[in-house]
Design an enzyme around this catalytic site. Structure first.
Site, short mmCIF file in Angstrom:
data_model
loop_
_atom_site.label_atom_id
_atom_site.label_comp_id
_atom_site.label_asym_id
_atom_site.label_seq_id
_atom_site.Cartn_x
_atom_site.Cartn_y
_atom_site.Cartn_z
N THR A 120 10.97 55.00 56.71
CA THR A 120 11.01 55.72 55.44
C THR A 120 10.15 56.98 55.48
O THR A 120 9.17 57.04 56.23
CB THR A 120 10.50 54.80 54.31
N ASP A 121 10.49 57.94 54.64
CA ASP A 121 9.66 59.15 54.53
C ASP A 121 8.33 58.86 53.85
O ASP A 121 7.41 59.69 53.89
CB ASP A 121 10.40 60.28 53.80
N GLU A 122 8.21 57.66 53.23
CA GLU A 122 6.97 57.35 52.51
C GLU A 122 5.77 57.19 53.45
O GLU A 122 4.63 57.19 52.99
CB GLU A 122 7.15 56.08 51.68
N TYR A 147 3.51 48.78 50.69
CA TYR A 147 4.83 48.94 51.33
C TYR A 147 4.79 50.04 52.39
O TYR A 147 5.12 49.80 53.56
CB TYR A 147 5.91 49.27 50.27
N LYS A 151 5.14 49.93 56.55
CA LYS A 151 6.20 50.64 57.27
C LYS A 151 5.59 51.60 58.30
O LYS A 151 6.08 51.73 59.42
CB LYS A 151 7.12 51.40 56.31
P1 NAD Z 1 16.63 45.78 50.83
O1 NAD Z 1 15.39 45.20 50.25
O2 NAD Z 1 17.80 46.04 49.97
O3 NAD Z 1 17.13 44.87 52.05
C1 NAD Z 1 16.25 44.30 52.98
C2 NAD Z 1 16.97 43.14 53.66
O4 NAD Z 1 16.07 42.59 54.63
C3 NAD Z 1 17.36 42.01 52.71
O5 NAD Z 1 18.69 41.60 52.98
C4 NAD Z 1 16.38 40.90 53.05
O6 NAD Z 1 16.91 39.59 52.85
C5 NAD Z 1 16.11 41.17 54.52
N1 NAD Z 1 14.84 40.62 54.96
C6 NAD Z 1 13.62 40.71 54.34
N2 NAD Z 1 12.69 40.08 55.05
C7 NAD Z 1 13.30 39.60 56.17
C8 NAD Z 1 12.85 38.88 57.29
N3 NAD Z 1 11.56 38.49 57.43
N4 NAD Z 1 13.74 38.56 58.25
C9 NAD Z 1 15.06 38.91 58.12
N5 NAD Z 1 15.53 39.59 57.08
C10 NAD Z 1 14.67 39.94 56.10
O7 NAD Z 1 16.15 47.13 51.54
P2 NAD Z 1 16.96 48.47 51.86
O8 NAD Z 1 16.76 49.41 50.74
O9 NAD Z 1 18.31 48.14 52.34
O10 NAD Z 1 16.08 49.02 53.08
C11 NAD Z 1 16.45 48.73 54.42
C12 NAD Z 1 15.49 49.46 55.34
O11 NAD Z 1 15.55 50.86 55.09
C13 NAD Z 1 14.03 49.07 55.15
O12 NAD Z 1 13.41 49.03 56.41
C14 NAD Z 1 13.44 50.20 54.32
O13 NAD Z 1 12.08 50.35 54.57
C15 NAD Z 1 14.25 51.37 54.83
N6 NAD Z 1 14.42 52.51 53.92
C16 NAD Z 1 14.92 52.30 52.66
C17 NAD Z 1 15.13 53.40 51.84
C18 NAD Z 1 15.71 53.25 50.45
O14 NAD Z 1 15.80 54.23 49.72
N7 NAD Z 1 16.15 52.07 50.03
C19 NAD Z 1 14.83 54.70 52.29
C20 NAD Z 1 14.32 54.86 53.59
C21 NAD Z 1 14.14 53.75 54.40
O1 TDX Z 2 12.27 51.68 36.44
C1 TDX Z 2 11.85 52.57 37.18
N1 TDX Z 2 11.43 53.75 36.63
C2 TDX Z 2 10.95 54.78 37.38
O2 TDX Z 2 10.60 55.84 36.82
C3 TDX Z 2 11.78 52.42 38.63
C4 TDX Z 2 12.23 51.14 39.28
C5 TDX Z 2 11.32 53.48 39.37
N2 TDX Z 2 10.90 54.63 38.77
C6 TDX Z 2 10.46 55.77 39.60
C7 TDX Z 2 9.48 55.47 40.70
C8 TDX Z 2 9.85 56.49 41.75
O3 TDX Z 2 9.26 57.75 41.43
O4 TDX Z 2 11.66 56.21 40.27
C9 TDX Z 2 11.36 56.64 41.61
C10 TDX Z 2 12.15 55.79 42.60
O5 TDX Z 2 11.64 54.47 42.54
P1 TDX Z 2 12.14 53.30 43.53
O6 TDX Z 2 13.60 53.13 43.38
O7 TDX Z 2 11.26 52.14 43.31
O8 TDX Z 2 11.94 53.97 44.95
P2 TDX Z 2 10.65 54.53 45.75
O9 TDX Z 2 9.40 53.87 45.31
O10 TDX Z 2 10.72 56.02 45.73
O11 TDX Z 2 11.01 53.97 47.23
C11 TDX Z 2 12.37 53.98 47.70
O12 TDX Z 2 12.60 55.03 48.58
C12 TDX Z 2 11.97 54.97 49.83
C13 TDX Z 2 12.72 52.66 48.36
O13 TDX Z 2 12.49 51.60 47.46
C14 TDX Z 2 11.94 52.47 49.63
O14 TDX Z 2 12.37 51.29 50.30
C15 TDX Z 2 12.19 53.65 50.51
O15 TDX Z 2 11.38 53.57 51.64
#
Ligand code: NAD
Ligand code: TDX
Length: 334
Positions: A120-122, A147, A151
């Site tokens: 992630t960019d975080e 988190y 990561k």
């Molecule tokens: P998500 O929470 O929707 O999915 C995560 C999955 O991993 C789930 O299916 C969960 O059951 C599985 N999991 C959790 N712990 C586990 C374990 N110990 N063993 C096996 N499986 C396990 O998350 P996502 O949003 O799909 O994110 C996927 C990846 O992408 C993560 O590594 C996250 O850090 C990264 N990422 C997410 C975003 C975003 O915006 N969602 C952005 C950048 C990077």
């Molecule tokens: O109810 C809400 N109201 C609100 O204002 C929620 C759930 C979030 N927010 C804000 C927080 C953040 O500024 O919205 C923005 C996005 O929130 P999230 O969806 O929780 O994402 P963020 O914390 O930015 O992280 C996401 O992007 C990077 C993913 O959850 C991570 O897994 C990924 O690495």
């Protein structure tokens, strides 16, 4: 090619699985997923005959060893992924994101299997709203939350295993994803489904925090680009120039669903809330020739709103539980 997709039942991993099945006939997919609260078994159910699904933990060394031994490539999406949860209880984040990644690394090292690690960019921390800078592959790591720090640690483990043990791995750090099958705890699905169920959207703090949105299909196309054309040992940032503040996203959702643009509530801010993320994906574009398909966030958001409106059975059973959890920690501000 035999591909092990860890976390393949979650949001991005399931989209990766579905898109790979739809676009490639040269791969066999095995999904390893713990099916935590974040996985929805309904997502992969329609393709269950075409893939192998293993319910298990990436921290289970014996299981991981067996599955990695039979793979040509591991793509690691498995993680605890929600910042708010990591503030409430960081323990699963340390276990899965750090120990789980370590367990995968030891297995790919033993069996000399290629790994692509999803991050992630975080890991880079945040930027001020008026800062002209964006994150690049050279930006120093400076994570804010349990988190993002776990990561960041997972990325550093991958880099160390590349350098010390010659593991063949690449890493990608992507910005905020949106699209179908995203868990209701995340910002965009939460607000869409709030409006669809007659609940007012909830904005943290002043609502001016900026996220750099990318459609999940563009993320996953970039992942395949890096797997096929990326240099081993390297990191690539993935982003689609989609910076928008949270208030604008909520207003767009409300208007698209026929509500007044100001029909939302402000709630207590997230502790340590990162102000702004912004990705400079020049390296991925110039060196590997990737370009995003969804260049207009408004139309990608509209398609996502349509998806949640048309797929209520996927999310409706889970909505009340997610909101009850949020209600325990968040107060509506006047
Ligand atoms: P998500 O929470 O929707 O999915 C995560 C999955 O991993 C789930 O299916 C969960 O059951 C599985 N999991 C959790 N712990 C586990 C374990 N110990 N063993 C096996 N499986 C396990 O998350 P996502 O949003 O799909 O994110 C996927 C990846 O992408 C993560 O590594 C996250 O850090 C990264 N990422 C997410 C975003 C975003 O915006 N969602 C952005 C950048 C990077
Ligand atoms: O109810 C809400 N109201 C609100 O204002 C929620 C759930 C979030 N927010 C804000 C927080 C953040 O500024 O919205 C923005 C996005 O929130 P999230 O969806 O929780 O994402 P963020 O914390 O930015 O992280 C996401 O992007 C990077 C993913 O959850 C991570 O897994 C990924 O690495």
């Amino acid at each position: 090619m035999q591909v092990l997709v860890t976390g393949g039942a979650g949001f991005i991993g399931a989209n990766f699985t579905l898109r790979t099945l739809a676009t490639r006939d040269d791969v066999q997919l095995t999904v390893l997923d713990k099916f935590t609260y974040a996985a929805n078994p309904a997502t992969l159910e329609p393709v269950s005959a075409r893939i192998t699904v293993i319910r298990g933990d990436i921290g289970d060394a014996a299981l991981v060893d067996r599955l990695v031994a039979d793979s040509d490539l591991v793509v690691n999406f498995a993680a605890e992924s929600h910042n708010d949860n990591s503030l409430a209880d960081p323990s699963a984040f340390v276990q899965t994101n750090l120990v789980g990644t370590y367990t995968l690394l030891e297995a790919v090292r033993r069996h000399r299997v290629r790994l692509h690690h999803i991050s992630t960019d975080e890991v880079y921390g945040d930027l001020d709203l008026d800062d002209p800078a964006r994150f690049t592959e050279e930006t120093a790591y400076n994570p804010s939350s349990p988190y993002s720090s776990t990561k960041a640690g997972s990325d550093l483990l991958v880099r160390a295993w590349v350098r010390s043990f010659g593991v063949e791995a690449t890493i990608s750090n992507c910005s905020n994803n949106y699209g179908p099958y995203q868990h209701l705890e995340k910002f965009i699905p939460r607000q869409i489904t709030n409006v669809l169920t007659g609940v007012r959207p909830k904005l943290y703090g002043d609502g001016l925090n900026v996220r750099d949105w990318i459609h999940v299909d563009d993320h996953n196309d970039a992942v395949w680009t890096i797997i096929e054309r990326g240099q081993l040992g390297e990191t690539y940032l993935i982003g689609a120039d989609g910076e928008v503040n949270n208030r604008t996203v909520v207003e767009s959702i409300l208007v698209a669903l026929g509500q007044p643009a100001d029909a939302f509530d402000f709630v207590t801010d997230r502790a340590g809330h990162d102000r702004r993320y912004a990705i400079d994906a020049t390296r991925l574009r110039d060196e590997l020739g990737w370009t995003p398909t969804y260049t207009d966030f408004a139309s990608g958001l509209a398609a996502t709103i349509d998806w949640y409106r048309d797929n209520r059975e996927w999310w409706a059973p889970h909505k009340a539980g997610v909101e009850a959890d949020y209600a325990r920690t968040q107060q509506i501000l006047d």
